[in-house]
Structure formats: C-alpha cells, structure tokens
Design an enzyme around this catalytic site. Sequence first.
Site, short mmCIF file in Angstrom:
data_model
loop_
_atom_site.label_atom_id
_atom_site.label_comp_id
_atom_site.label_asym_id
_atom_site.label_seq_id
_atom_site.Cartn_x
_atom_site.Cartn_y
_atom_site.Cartn_z
N THR A 40 0.87 -1.19 0.00
CA THR A 40 0.00 0.00 0.00
C THR A 40 0.90 1.23 0.00
O THR A 40 2.05 1.17 0.43
CB THR A 40 -0.90 0.07 1.25
OG1 THR A 40 -0.07 -0.07 2.40
CG2 THR A 40 -1.98 -0.99 1.25
N LEU A 41 0.34 2.34 -0.47
CA LEU A 41 1.12 3.59 -0.51
C LEU A 41 0.98 4.34 0.82
O LEU A 41 0.14 4.02 1.65
CB LEU A 41 0.64 4.45 -1.68
CG LEU A 41 0.96 3.85 -3.06
CD1 LEU A 41 0.19 4.58 -4.17
CD2 LEU A 41 2.46 3.89 -3.34
N GLY A 43 3.48 4.83 3.13
CA GLY A 43 4.62 4.57 4.01
C GLY A 43 4.26 4.43 5.48
O GLY A 43 3.14 4.06 5.85
N LYS A 54 -3.10 8.79 15.34
CA LYS A 54 -4.04 9.88 15.64
C LYS A 54 -5.47 9.38 15.74
O LYS A 54 -6.27 9.94 16.50
CB LYS A 54 -3.94 10.99 14.57
CG LYS A 54 -2.99 12.11 14.97
CD LYS A 54 -1.53 11.84 14.74
CE LYS A 54 -0.75 11.46 15.95
NZ LYS A 54 0.67 11.22 15.65
N ILE A 187 8.22 11.61 21.50
CA ILE A 187 6.85 11.81 21.02
C ILE A 187 6.10 10.48 20.91
O ILE A 187 4.97 10.37 21.35
CB ILE A 187 6.86 12.53 19.65
CG1 ILE A 187 7.69 13.80 19.74
CG2 ILE A 187 5.45 12.77 19.17
CD1 ILE A 187 6.96 15.08 19.80
N ILE A 188 6.74 9.46 20.35
CA ILE A 188 6.06 8.17 20.22
C ILE A 188 5.70 7.64 21.60
O ILE A 188 4.56 7.23 21.85
CB ILE A 188 6.93 7.14 19.46
CG1 ILE A 188 7.09 7.56 18.00
CG2 ILE A 188 6.34 5.73 19.58
CD1 ILE A 188 7.75 6.56 17.11
N GLY A 189 6.66 7.68 22.51
CA GLY A 189 6.43 7.18 23.87
C GLY A 189 5.24 7.86 24.52
O GLY A 189 4.37 7.20 25.10
N HIS A 450 -13.36 36.53 18.53
CA HIS A 450 -13.73 36.24 19.92
C HIS A 450 -15.03 35.44 19.95
O HIS A 450 -15.95 35.77 19.20
CB HIS A 450 -13.92 37.56 20.67
CG HIS A 450 -14.40 37.35 22.08
ND1 HIS A 450 -13.56 36.94 23.09
CD2 HIS A 450 -15.65 37.47 22.62
CE1 HIS A 450 -14.26 36.83 24.20
NE2 HIS A 450 -15.53 37.14 23.95
#
Length: 471
Positions: A40-41, A43, A54, A187-189, A450
């Site tokens: 699959t494309l 990556g 996410k 960040i991953i952790g 606002h």
Amino acid sequence: ATEAETRDLVIIGGGVAGYVAAIKAGQEGMKVTCIEKRGTLGGTCLNVGCIPSKSLLNNSHLYHQILHDSKHRGIEVGDVKLNLKQLMKAKEQSVAGLTKGVEFLFKKNGVEYLKGTGSFQDEHTIKVQLNDGGETSVTGKNILIATGSEATPFPGLEIDEKRVITSTGAIALEEVPKKLAVIGGGIIGLEMASVWSRLGSEVTVVEFLDQIGGPGMDSEIAKSIQKILKKQGINFKTGTKVVSGDKSSEGVKLNIDSAKGGKPETLDADVVLVAIGRRPYTQGLGLENIGLELDERGRVIIDSEYRTKIPHIRCVGDVTFGPMLAHKAEEEAVAAVEYIKKGYGHVNYGCIPSVMYTFPEVAWVGQSEQDLKKAGVNYRVGTFPFSANSRAKTNLDTEGMVKMLADAETDRLLGIHIIGPNAGEMIAEGTLALEYGASSEDIARTCHAHPTLAEAFKEAAMATYSKPIHF
Ligand code: FAD
Ligand code: NAD
C-alpha cells in the site's frame, strides 16, 4: 532500455516523501515511476504512523472524556464500554481510505506504481523484485531515494510486536495490557502512553534525560506537560536508563538505573514499548553497487539540493538529514522535484512545526528558550495561560499556555511554544508568522475572533513587548 522507455524520474519508496514527489512530478508532466514494497502507498505515516496513531488518540480521548469528564458538564451516560476491536476497525478504515486515496492520485497524475522492492543495479537502473513474484527493471534519468526509517531496536530485547513492541505493535494490541512500560519519553512514547493509559493500562515511561518530549521541546513546556500527563495517571521515571530486559512467559522485567549511576531497580510489565528513536532504512537498496556511502547514523549523505554525490540520484525524507516528520518529508519531496525540473526549490528548516498529539496537545516552531540561551541571543518572553482565555474557560479545558520568544532588540519572533487544546492547529499561525519574519507586535495588532483559543496566541504576543489585557 531505449530512450523512449527511460523514465524522467524513478522513486524508491512510496511513503510521504516518495508519493508526494511522484504526484508533483506527474503534475510537472514528467514520466514517473514509484516503487513501493509494502503493498500500500503512504509509508510509515499513513500505514503505521501518523494516521493510525491519531485515530487511536482521538477515539481514546473521547472514551476517556466520556468516562471522566462529562458528568460535571451536565452529561450523564449509562454503561460505557470499550470495544477495542471496533476502535481498531475505525483506525483501519481511516488508514485504508487514505492509502487508497493516494493510489487514486497516482492514477490521476499518470504515475506508474510498481509494487515491489527496488535496488540499484547501476546508477540509472533499478531492479524490482515484484511482490507478486518475478522481477523487472526500470531505468531513470533521475532517481529519488525515499526509503524512510524504522524503529531503533533496544539491544538484547527482541521485538515480537506482542510483548516487546515498537509503535507498530502499539497501534495494534489486541487487549489492553495491565502494565505497560515505555522505554523513551519522546513523542512516540508519550502519544502511545496516552492512548493505553486512557484505555486502562497502568503506564510507566522511562526516560534517559531529565526532560520528556524528545529533541526540540522547550524545557519549561516539557516540565509543564509532564505534570499534566502525570495528573492523567501516567508514571514517569526521568533521568533513568533501561540497562537490560528479560522476557518470560509472565511478562517483561526491565532493569533500570539512574542515568548518572545509582541504585539499580527492576520494573515489571506485561508489555514493553521500545520508543528510543528511529533510524534510516536502506536495507537491501544496493547502495554498495553504486558506491553511495552513509554517515555515522546511517543517513544518506546529500547536498542542499538533495543530491547525493551522484548528482542525478537525490534523496529526501526520514532516510536523510533533519527531523523525522511527515510534513518535512513532504516539503523536501516538492523541492527536490522542483530542483530537477526548474533548477530551484525551497525548504525553510528553521520553520518546521512539531506537534505532539497528547491531550492537551503540545506544538512548537522555531527555537526553544534553551536554544536561545545556548546561542547567547538576547530575547524577551511573553506567555499567556489558557486559564485566562474565555473560550478555554467556556470549554472547561484550561490547562496549558502560549509562550512566545522574540528578539529583545528587533522584536522579531524566534520561537513559539504552545500547550493547549488545538495547539497543533494554532501553531500554523505561528509558523506563518515566523516564515514571514513577523514581530510579536505584528501578531498582537492583528485582530483575532472572539471567543477563540487563538486569542491566547494574540495575548501572548502582547505579553512579549507590553502587557496582555486579560491576565
Ligand atoms: P516512510 O514513511 O518510512 O516511507 C518509506 C517507504 O519506503 C516505506 O513504505 C517502505 O516500505 C518503502 N521502502 C523502503 N525500502 C524500499 C525498497 N527498497 N523498495 C521499495 N520500497 C521501499 N510525523 C509527523 O509529521 N506527524 C505525526 O503525527 C507522526 N506520527 C508518527 C507516529 C508514529 C507511530 C511513527 C512511527 C511515526 C510518526 N511520524 C509522524 C513520522 C512520519 O511517519 C515519518 O516522518 C514519515 O513517514 C517519513 O516519510 P518517508 O516517506 O521519508 O518514509
Ligand atoms: P525521539 O527521539 O523523539 O525520543 C526518544 C527518547 O528516548 C528520547 O527522549 C531519548 O532520550 C530516550 N531514550 C533513548 N534511549 C533510552 C534508554 N535506553 N532509556 C530511556 N530512554 C531512552 O524518538 P521517538 O519518540 O521514538 O520518535 C521517533 C521519530 O518519529 C521522531 O523523529 C519523531 O519526531 C517522529 N514522530 C513524530 C510524531 C509527531 O510528529 N506527532 C509522532 C510520533 C513519531
């Protein structure tokens, strides 16, 4: 190959770097082939990185919010249950939709897509081991290496993606581990610690440095988000290194020690996530066949126009220098194609935003306070807490702040650091400001709607050279 069969550009790797370059080249009217072995494309990012993580962050946040942050808002819910299978299914749907979308864009832009593993036969010829069996080869006037990165393993702890996992295992666990230990508070952790802690794991993050957040995060912001995450139930052992680990049928035992040397301890876990960084991936690429060398960290060496020492072979994304971020890979991909086609391209490396998608999010662009101190720059700081922002108060989400750093003499913005709900969206305004060389006063004198969270951004800018109104 005859002249007619030779492609203008052959790209090895169909991750963000590779697929964006392919689409851009197609748009520029080039004959382009992209070789991807995954099937699959998209990556790492689309298949096992940005997108699935996410999805899990978003939906685990909703679950956690319904459980723990709804009653006082006047919402009473009955029996709340986690359906992990369905949570994973929702993730897979998002991934499939996006990867197929890229395939559609390939067709739309006339990109030839070869499913297989590419390796250099010579400086213009790429041999392709096709996924369906068999072999072919493709020749290109230009070649782009975009083979990405892989998780750095922890010596002595064999990855099985069940008990000892990388992020790839962490986005696909079949049950919520009772105890999850995370090696590395980058960040991953922290993103994965958030997901599984919200779903019910007892999570401990072991970080070698005294500060969490990985490279680039402002120290004040790092301290602050650590406090917030701790309050959410995540345990931290900073200034602590994992020395070794033992896997048994019962679980994994980590031997940990103070980074400065001290009393050794053990940490028991059902699952251990190894999140100590990623390394460039060039395995099986046949770089030795064309005499291309790597630097000491395994990165393909390039010049400022993404050329290797063989000028028609260029390289972009995680496999070369710079932060391992999808949007950085994307910028480089466009610039590299522009260099090939037009002779010029542009990426501003001082202006690449970073976002950590915890709750609240952490986002920054430009320099941190510790960077400025180290460089001896005379700077001013302006901060504004979300506890003083009307929208944050209305939403009952008041944790965090906006912090701006500006040159003390010229008022030019040097860095912007945000902890807060939607920080990842808000940082786009900061990135634009930095890219255009704005001063803090430029932002402060720009009208912001606002009630929005973005008013905190404006008021932090006011605080940099004068006083904010609401704090
Ligand atoms: P990759 O995405 O790794 O793509 C390279 C591709 O090349 C792969 O598909 C691989 O199969 C293929 N390939 C390799 N060798 C060959 C070969 N010889 N022949 C054919 N194909 C080959 N970044 C962000 O900006 N935001 C995020 O929120 C974010 N979240 C992340 C979460 C996780 C869990 C992880 C692991 C990473 C995350 N990242 C994020 C980082 C981001 O995924 C990478 O920076 C990005 O994918 C780099 O793109 P790339 O194209 O250089 O490499
Ligand atoms: P990282 O470099 O961000 O963090 C790794 C952390 O592990 C560092 O803080 C380091 O000090 C620590 N560490 C290293 N060895 C250790 C040891 N033996 N014991 C304890 N701690 C140790 O790497 P990562 O979190 O694995 O992420 C890899 C890459 O993926 C990064 O470049 C990151 O930017 C990218 N990514 C980005 C996002 C995003 O943009 N939201 C999300 C996930 C991943």
